[in-house]
Motif scaffolding. Sequence first.
Motif, short mmCIF file in Angstrom:
data_model
loop_
_atom_site.label_atom_id
_atom_site.label_comp_id
_atom_site.label_asym_id
_atom_site.label_seq_id
_atom_site.Cartn_x
_atom_site.Cartn_y
_atom_site.Cartn_z
N LEU A 1 10.68 1.23 -6.70
CA LEU A 1 10.40 2.17 -5.62
C LEU A 1 10.25 3.59 -6.18
CD1 LEU A 1 12.88 0.86 -2.90
CD2 LEU A 1 10.44 0.34 -3.16
N PRO A 2 9.53 4.47 -5.45
CA PRO A 2 9.30 5.84 -5.93
C PRO A 2 10.58 6.59 -6.29
CG PRO A 2 7.87 5.37 -4.07
CD PRO A 2 8.78 4.19 -4.21
N LYS A 3 11.63 6.44 -5.50
CA LYS A 3 12.87 7.18 -5.79
C LYS A 3 13.47 6.78 -7.13
CE LYS A 3 15.57 3.89 -2.97
NZ LYS A 3 16.41 3.75 -1.76
N ALA B 1 1.19 -3.01 -8.39
CA ALA B 1 1.89 -1.86 -7.83
C ALA B 1 3.39 -2.16 -7.82
CB ALA B 1 1.42 -1.58 -6.41
N GLY B 2 4.19 -1.14 -8.06
CA GLY B 2 5.64 -1.35 -8.15
C GLY B 2 6.09 -1.65 -9.57
N SER B 3 5.16 -1.55 -10.54
CA SER B 3 5.53 -1.62 -11.96
C SER B 3 4.90 -0.41 -12.65
CB SER B 3 5.09 -2.93 -12.60
OG SER B 3 3.69 -3.05 -12.58
N TYR B 4 5.54 0.08 -13.70
CA TYR B 4 5.13 1.34 -14.32
C TYR B 4 5.13 1.25 -15.83
CZ TYR B 4 5.90 3.51 -9.75
OH TYR B 4 5.83 3.83 -8.42
N LYS C 1 3.78 11.27 -10.89
CA LYS C 1 3.37 12.64 -11.23
C LYS C 1 4.50 13.63 -10.99
CE LYS C 1 -1.53 12.03 -10.25
NZ LYS C 1 -1.95 11.00 -9.37
N ARG C 2 5.70 13.13 -10.79
CA ARG C 2 6.88 13.95 -10.51
C ARG C 2 6.74 14.72 -9.20
NH1 ARG C 2 10.53 13.72 -14.80
NH2 ARG C 2 9.81 11.96 -16.04
N VAL C 3 6.08 14.08 -8.23
CA VAL C 3 5.97 14.62 -6.88
C VAL C 3 6.81 13.75 -5.97
CG1 VAL C 3 4.41 15.09 -4.95
CG2 VAL C 3 3.65 15.52 -7.31
N ARG C 4 7.72 14.35 -5.23
CA ARG C 4 8.55 13.57 -4.32
C ARG C 4 7.78 13.32 -3.03
NH1 ARG C 4 13.67 12.32 -4.48
NH2 ARG C 4 14.02 13.79 -6.18
N PRO C 5 7.39 12.04 -2.76
CA PRO C 5 6.63 11.75 -1.54
C PRO C 5 7.49 11.98 -0.30
CG PRO C 5 7.25 9.72 -2.65
CD PRO C 5 7.65 10.84 -3.56
N THR C 6 6.89 12.54 0.74
CA THR C 6 7.64 12.86 1.95
C THR C 6 7.10 12.17 3.21
OG1 THR C 6 6.29 14.84 2.28
CG2 THR C 6 8.36 15.11 1.07
N ALA C 7 5.80 11.86 3.23
CA ALA C 7 5.22 11.31 4.46
C ALA C 7 3.97 10.50 4.14
CB ALA C 7 4.88 12.43 5.43
N VAL C 8 3.60 9.65 5.08
CA VAL C 8 2.36 8.87 4.96
C VAL C 8 1.60 8.91 6.27
CG1 VAL C 8 3.24 7.29 3.20
CG2 VAL C 8 3.49 6.69 5.63
N ALA D 1 0.82 -1.21 0.00
CA ALA D 1 0.00 0.00 0.00
C ALA D 1 0.86 1.26 0.00
CB ALA D 1 -0.94 -0.01 1.21
N VAL D 2 1.94 1.23 0.77
CA VAL D 2 2.86 2.38 0.79
C VAL D 2 3.52 2.56 -0.58
CG1 VAL D 2 5.03 3.25 1.75
CG2 VAL D 2 3.29 2.28 3.27
N ILE D 3 3.99 1.45 -1.16
CA ILE D 3 4.64 1.52 -2.47
C ILE D 3 3.67 2.07 -3.52
CG2 ILE D 3 5.53 0.09 -4.37
CD1 ILE D 3 6.87 -1.66 -2.26
N LYS D 4 2.41 1.62 -3.47
CA LYS D 4 1.41 2.09 -4.44
C LYS D 4 1.12 3.57 -4.24
CE LYS D 4 -1.98 1.71 -7.51
NZ LYS D 4 -2.54 3.07 -7.47
N SER D 5 0.83 3.98 -3.03
CA SER D 5 0.43 5.36 -2.79
C SER D 5 1.57 6.34 -3.07
CB SER D 5 -0.04 5.51 -1.33
OG SER D 5 -0.74 6.72 -1.16
N ALA D 6 2.77 6.03 -2.56
CA ALA D 6 3.92 6.90 -2.81
C ALA D 6 4.33 6.85 -4.27
CB ALA D 6 5.09 6.49 -1.91
N GLY D 7 4.19 5.68 -4.89
CA GLY D 7 4.55 5.54 -6.30
C GLY D 7 3.65 6.35 -7.21
#
Length: 292
Positions: free
Chosen positions: A153-155, A219-222, A30-37, A19-25
Amino acid sequence: FVWSNTSVSGKAPAQVKYAVIKSAGDLAAKRVRPTAVSVQILFPESSDEQELKDIMRILTEICEETGLSITCVQAESAEYVLRPVIQITAVGVKENSKQQMKKWVSGTEIILCGYTGLEGTLRLVDEAEADLRTRFTPSFIEKTKRCKEALILPKQVLQLTEEAKSRQCGDGGVLCGLWELAEAEKIGFEIDFSKLALKQETVEICEFFQLNPYLLTSAGSYLVLTEHGEETLESLKNAGVPAVRIGFVKEQNARTLVNGEETRYLDRPAPDELSRWWKERKESELCIKTEE
C-alpha cells in the motif's frame, strides 16, 4: 499538487481497488502523500444499478483502508463500451517541490518489494473464477484471494529511507518496470532472474491461462534503488513489506538478466499479459457466437 491517472477495464467490480492502489502508489513512489481520488466510470448500456453499487462499496473500502477521500464520482453508459472502464485520478501534495536528481553509481542495489504478477493474478481470479474452478480446488481459490494482503500500500512505500528511489510495477509487469526504471534513471543493471519473487498461486494460474507472470500487471509491487541495501531491507521488514535484493546497477547501459548459467539482455517489454488475455477471450467468445 501532483496528480496520477490510472485506467482499468474488466467485468469484476474489484478492479476499482487495484486502480486506486496503482494510482495512489505512483504518487507514493514519488514521495507524494496521496490524499484523495476522483473516479470516472464508463458502463456498457446493458449494465444495471447494482454494478455501480458494488464498485462504490469496494471503492469506499479501499479508500478507508488507504486514508483517501473520494472527491468526485462520475458514471455513464456508452454504446461503444464492451465492459466497464474505470479511471482513477489520485492527488497529493509534495512538500518539497524541488525534484532531486541523483546519479546512481555502479553497485547500487535493486530491491523488489512485493510479488511479481500478483495484481494480475488476483484480477484473473475475479474475472474468471468459474474457469479456474475446473482445474483448482475451492481452497486453492480462496487462498489465492487472500494473497491480496501481500499487495504493498502507498503508506508502506512512504516509509522508505530518504535516499532510496522507488518505482511501482504496473502494466507489463516487473520486466516493464525494470525497463522503465532504467530509462528514467539512465542506468544499466544486472538482475538475478531467479530472485524475482513469485507466489505459487501466480505460477499455477499463469500456467493454466498460458501467461507469462513476468509480463503480468503488478500494481502493488515496487522496484527500489538504494545504496544502503541492508538498512532499506530492514526498514521494509519493519513496515511489513516482503522484499528481496534482486540485482545491482552497472556502469554500462546494458540491462542483463542472469538465470543460472544463462545471460540475456532485457528487450523492450511486450504488451501486458492481462490485456492479451482479454483480447484472446473476446476473440474466443466471438468465435463461439459465430458458430452458434
